[in-house]
Design a protein around this motif. Structure first.
Motif, mmCIF file in Angstrom:
data_model
loop_
_atom_site.group_PDB
_atom_site.id
_atom_site.type_symbol
_atom_site.label_atom_id
_atom_site.label_comp_id
_atom_site.label_asym_id
_atom_site.label_seq_id
_atom_site.Cartn_x
_atom_site.Cartn_y
_atom_site.Cartn_z
ATOM 1 N N LYS A 1 0.180 76.232 14.468
ATOM 2 C CA LYS A 1 -0.986 76.434 13.599
ATOM 3 C C LYS A 1 -0.800 77.605 12.644
ATOM 4 C CE LYS A 1 -4.365 74.139 16.463
ATOM 5 N NZ LYS A 1 -5.008 74.284 17.751
ATOM 6 N N LYS B 1 4.347 69.571 15.035
ATOM 7 C CA LYS B 1 4.934 69.433 13.696
ATOM 8 C C LYS B 1 4.887 67.994 13.221
ATOM 9 C CE LYS B 1 6.090 73.180 11.748
ATOM 10 N NZ LYS B 1 5.484 73.488 10.447
ATOM 11 N N GLU C 1 1.453 67.182 12.237
ATOM 12 C CA GLU C 1 1.152 67.832 10.958
ATOM 13 C C GLU C 1 1.754 67.039 9.796
ATOM 14 O OE1 GLU C 1 1.270 72.349 10.992
ATOM 15 O OE2 GLU C 1 2.796 71.865 9.515
#
Lengths: 187, 120
Positions: A99, A159, A162
């Motif tokens: 984050k 990741k 994301e």
């Protein structure tokens, strides 16, 4: 994160890092002698990080807070238990790192620094008994490796999530459509 | 009932031109609503891929200031894939032969898409 099987992840990470019950017992035995020296390890760790420009950026204005969290975690390495709840905590730490966009190499680099700083503390706790020191160093390598493996697992998952979010936002695809697309090719 | 009506639209569309080899109506989430596809063609893949392409096309059209998307056309050496939005919730996908007369197909597909829009 709810679909992570932490019991299985713990088993997997232990098998990879050689964290055996004997090593776990040794870490806990070392605890009383090692814990008093850990604050120095934390201090040196953050002092080193502050010397690395790329790392220092992430520490600005947060060092004291991070030190407290770090000291608590470091102590847990010598108190245990090294179970699925510990793995879950390390997984959450990995998520926090994702984050704040911490580069992935910071985790392995940081763990190397910690291991290195722990050696003198371990030597003191082992009263210059070379055999015991070797066993202690091996146990520390295992628990640090265990922690790193779990964090990297969450880092990788985080990741990917994301990247997927970015892709969906750019492409305009809904998550349902993406899931249907993936399912169509997952048969 | 609705599926039958959608299949009927596809059947009529496929009959308008010998150049149309297959057609399907898909939800914008990529799920097949009705299809007249050749044997062996995976309905789930056709559905999900069509909706994904339409979504990307819509995005591209907007990003490159081409306005609201009308169609996505893909040409391969074995023919065409034409995807057309049908209302806000469905995609009409047509597979056509490589030498197909696209002008006529565009017209027929437009009509079919309008008919689908009324049903979905």
């Amino acid at each position: 994160m709810s679909n992570i099987d932490f019991v299985e992840l713990t088993r997997y990470a232990k098998s990879f890092t050689g964290l055996t019950p004997d090593k776990e017992a040794l870490l806990q035995q070392l605890g009383p002698a090692v814990v008093p020296g850990l604050s120095e390890v934390t201090d040196k760790f953050y002092a080193t990080l502050q010397q690395i420009p790329k790392a220092a950026v992430f520490l600005e204005g947060r060092v004291e807070h991070l030190k407290r969290t770090h000291a608590k975690w470091l102590e847990s390495l010598f108190t245990g238990p090294y179970d699925d709840q510990y793995a879950q905590k390390m997984y959450e730490v990995g998520n926090v790192h994702v984050k704040v966009n911490l580069p992935v190499e910071f985790m392995s680099g940081g763990m190397t620094l910690i291991q290195s700083e722990l050696l003198p503390v371990l030597a003191g706790a082992c009263d210059n008994d070379a055999g015991r020191l070797a066993a202690a160093a091996s146990a520390v390598t295992s628990i640090v490796g265990f922690s790193l493996l779990v964090m990297q697992e969450s880092y990788q998952t985080g990741k990917l999530a994301e990247e997927l979010e970015k892709f969906l936002a750019i492409s305009g695809m809904s998550r349902t459509l993406f899931n249907n697309l993936a399912a169509a090719y997952g048969k | 009932m609705r599926a039958d009506m959608l299949t009927s639209i596809l059947s009529e569309l496929n009959g308008t031109s010998a150049d149309i080899e297959a057609s399907a109506i898909i939800s914008t989430d990529g799920l097949m609503m009705a299809a007249l596809l050749p044997a062996g063609m995976d309905e789930d893949r056709v559905g999900a891929m069509s909706a994904a392409m339409l979504s990307l096309g819509d995005r591209t059209s907007n990003e490159l200031a081409r306005g609201s998307l009308e169609q996505v056309l893909i040409k391969g050496d074995k023919g065409y894939v034409l995807m057309t939005g049908a209302g806000g919730d469905a995609v009409l996908t047509v597979l056509a032969k490589p030498n197909a007369k696209l002008g006529l197909i565009f017209l027929d597909v437009k009509r079919a898409a309008e008919a689908v829009t009324k049903l979905v």
